[in-house]
Design a protein around this motif. Structure first.
Motif, PDB file in Angstrom:
ATOM      1  N   ASP A  89       0.847  -1.187   0.000  1.00 19.93           N
ATOM      2  CA  ASP A  89       0.000   0.000   0.000  1.00 19.93           C
ATOM      3  C   ASP A  89       0.883   1.238   0.000  1.00 19.93           C
ATOM      4  O   ASP A  89       1.361   1.667   1.045  1.00 19.93           O
ATOM      5  CB  ASP A  89      -0.920  -0.013   1.220  1.00 19.93           C
ATOM      6  N   THR A  90       1.107   1.772  -1.174  1.00 18.39           N
ATOM      7  CA  THR A  90       1.937   2.969  -1.302  1.00 18.39           C
ATOM      8  C   THR A  90       1.100   4.095  -1.881  1.00 18.39           C
ATOM      9  O   THR A  90      -0.020   3.883  -2.328  1.00 18.39           O
ATOM     10  CB  THR A  90       3.146   2.700  -2.223  1.00 18.39           C
ATOM     11  N   ARG A  91       1.650   5.292  -1.887  1.00 23.53           N
ATOM     12  CA  ARG A  91       0.933   6.406  -2.498  1.00 23.53           C
ATOM     13  C   ARG A  91       0.984   6.251  -4.011  1.00 23.53           C
ATOM     14  O   ARG A  91       1.994   5.869  -4.577  1.00 23.53           O
ATOM     15  CB  ARG A  91       1.551   7.734  -2.090  1.00 23.53           C
ATOM     16  N   GLY A  92      -0.125   6.541  -4.657  1.00 24.94           N
ATOM     17  CA  GLY A  92      -0.168   6.419  -6.107  1.00 24.94           C
ATOM     18  C   GLY A  92      -0.466   4.989  -6.530  1.00 24.94           C
ATOM     19  O   GLY A  92      -1.101   4.228  -5.816  1.00 24.94           O
ATOM     20  N   ASP A 144       0.363   1.211  -7.166  1.00 23.21           N
ATOM     21  CA  ASP A 144       1.240   0.223  -6.533  1.00 23.21           C
ATOM     22  C   ASP A 144       1.903  -0.650  -7.597  1.00 23.21           C
ATOM     23  O   ASP A 144       1.569  -1.819  -7.773  1.00 23.21           O
ATOM     24  CB  ASP A 144       0.446  -0.653  -5.558  1.00 23.21           C
TER      25      ASP A 144
END
Length: 91
Positions: free
Chosen positions: A54-57, A59
């Protein structure tokens, strides 16, 4: 709705995995979808273990791991399918 999304993603990943693998795979379309779902779950599990689920933008790493999982599962599953069913041709 989650199950429908899993089926759609599994179908797409399974087809991409079959396109990437060399040669012709003998597994039917429904099994390609099931293997794609399993590969997607394994990719999500690996992404969680690596801490990139779960990353920003977008994945990208998680999606790449899902695709790698689908390639492995479709490849191994196809070999198992051929070994169990034989290389019979439909008449």
């Amino acid at each position: 709705m989650g199950w429908l999304w899993a089926i759609i993603v599994g179908f797409v990943l399974g087809l991409i995995a079959k396109a990437i693998l060399p040669g012709k795979q003998a597994i039917p379309l429904w099994l390609t979808t099931v293997f794609g779902i399993i590969g997607s779950v394994l990719g999500n599990w690996a992404a969680t273990g690596l801490g990139v689920n779960d990353t920003r933008g977008i994945d990208w790493t998680r999606h790449l791991l899902q695709l790698i999982g689908a390639i492995v599962v479709v490849g191994v599953g196809d070999m198992a399918w051929v070994a169990l069913r034989g290389n019979r041709k439909k008449a």
